[in-house]
Design an enzyme around this catalytic site. Sequence first.
Site, mmCIF file in Angstrom:
data_model
loop_
_atom_site.group_PDB
_atom_site.id
_atom_site.type_symbol
_atom_site.label_atom_id
_atom_site.label_comp_id
_atom_site.label_asym_id
_atom_site.label_seq_id
_atom_site.Cartn_x
_atom_site.Cartn_y
_atom_site.Cartn_z
ATOM 1 C CG ASP A 17 6.102 3.600 -3.827
ATOM 2 O OD1 ASP A 17 6.212 2.783 -4.757
ATOM 3 O OD2 ASP A 17 5.214 4.472 -3.789
ATOM 4 C CE LYS A 41 2.648 6.061 -5.701
ATOM 5 N NZ LYS A 41 4.122 5.907 -5.689
#
Length: 283
Positions: free
Chosen positions: A102, A66
């Site tokens: 997220d 990420k």
Amino acid sequence: MKKLFGLIGCPVHHSMSPLMHNDAFKQIGVAAYYHAFHVEKEHLQDAVQGMKALGIAGFNVTIPHKTTIIPLLDDIDETALQIGAVNTVVNENGRLIGYNTDGEGFVRALCEELNIELTGKHILLIGAGGAARGIYFSLASRKAACIDLCNRTVDKAKELINERKIPVLSRAYSLDEAQQLLGNYDIIINTTSVGMYPNVEEMPLSLTNLKKGTIVSDIIYNPLETMLLKEAKRCGAITQNGVGMFVYQGALAFEKWTGIFPDTNRMKQIVIEQLGGKRHVNR
């Protein structure tokens, strides 16, 4: 010809994203297919170049890529830049653009599933890793009174607070310090992997000082009810597992790829059935 979407991470064999997204494509009548790709750290650059070369329309990014994927993309959304992590990539006419869904996915799930407002709330985040970054940033935009962090390594929590420069009161604590202060918080969120399958007997910290009525949320969804949530429920807390975050971050990514926000209730049911349990939101 079907558009191809995917997920890159290491490992990915356990991911339920393909089931969730492929069903959503079918429901809205889009000719597309979603596939999980196992990509080792040392092959990330080759994988990203391959995604572009193959014309893959978009993909998700999970652990451990990420953060390291950021310099490999053509552009990064401002929110993802501020968070410092990317979990969604959109191929816009051959340019790979990174986003982060997220944090917003977690906040949407928390507020909608528990029917709460975050304004004025005192919040404790357990952990200071990639998941904490997105959640921390997204919570700050909802006018919480304070967002404190506790972590096994206090310096890492301090670093996150200093890096993000979020205009909200934030303090860094050790796990031991946080355990003593639990009664001060309205919402406690575990962003770590402590308690995830197969280590289901573990808890990130003790809940001895937890006050009744506190919201305890765990971003883990396997198991559906972690030891932390079981103990919190015994203490009279309102508990929430990680299914909602997983679904909403996926739904927001899906919307970026297609322009359509999918049926999140259907997505949740797919995840729950795959895990062989009932969705756990205890009030």
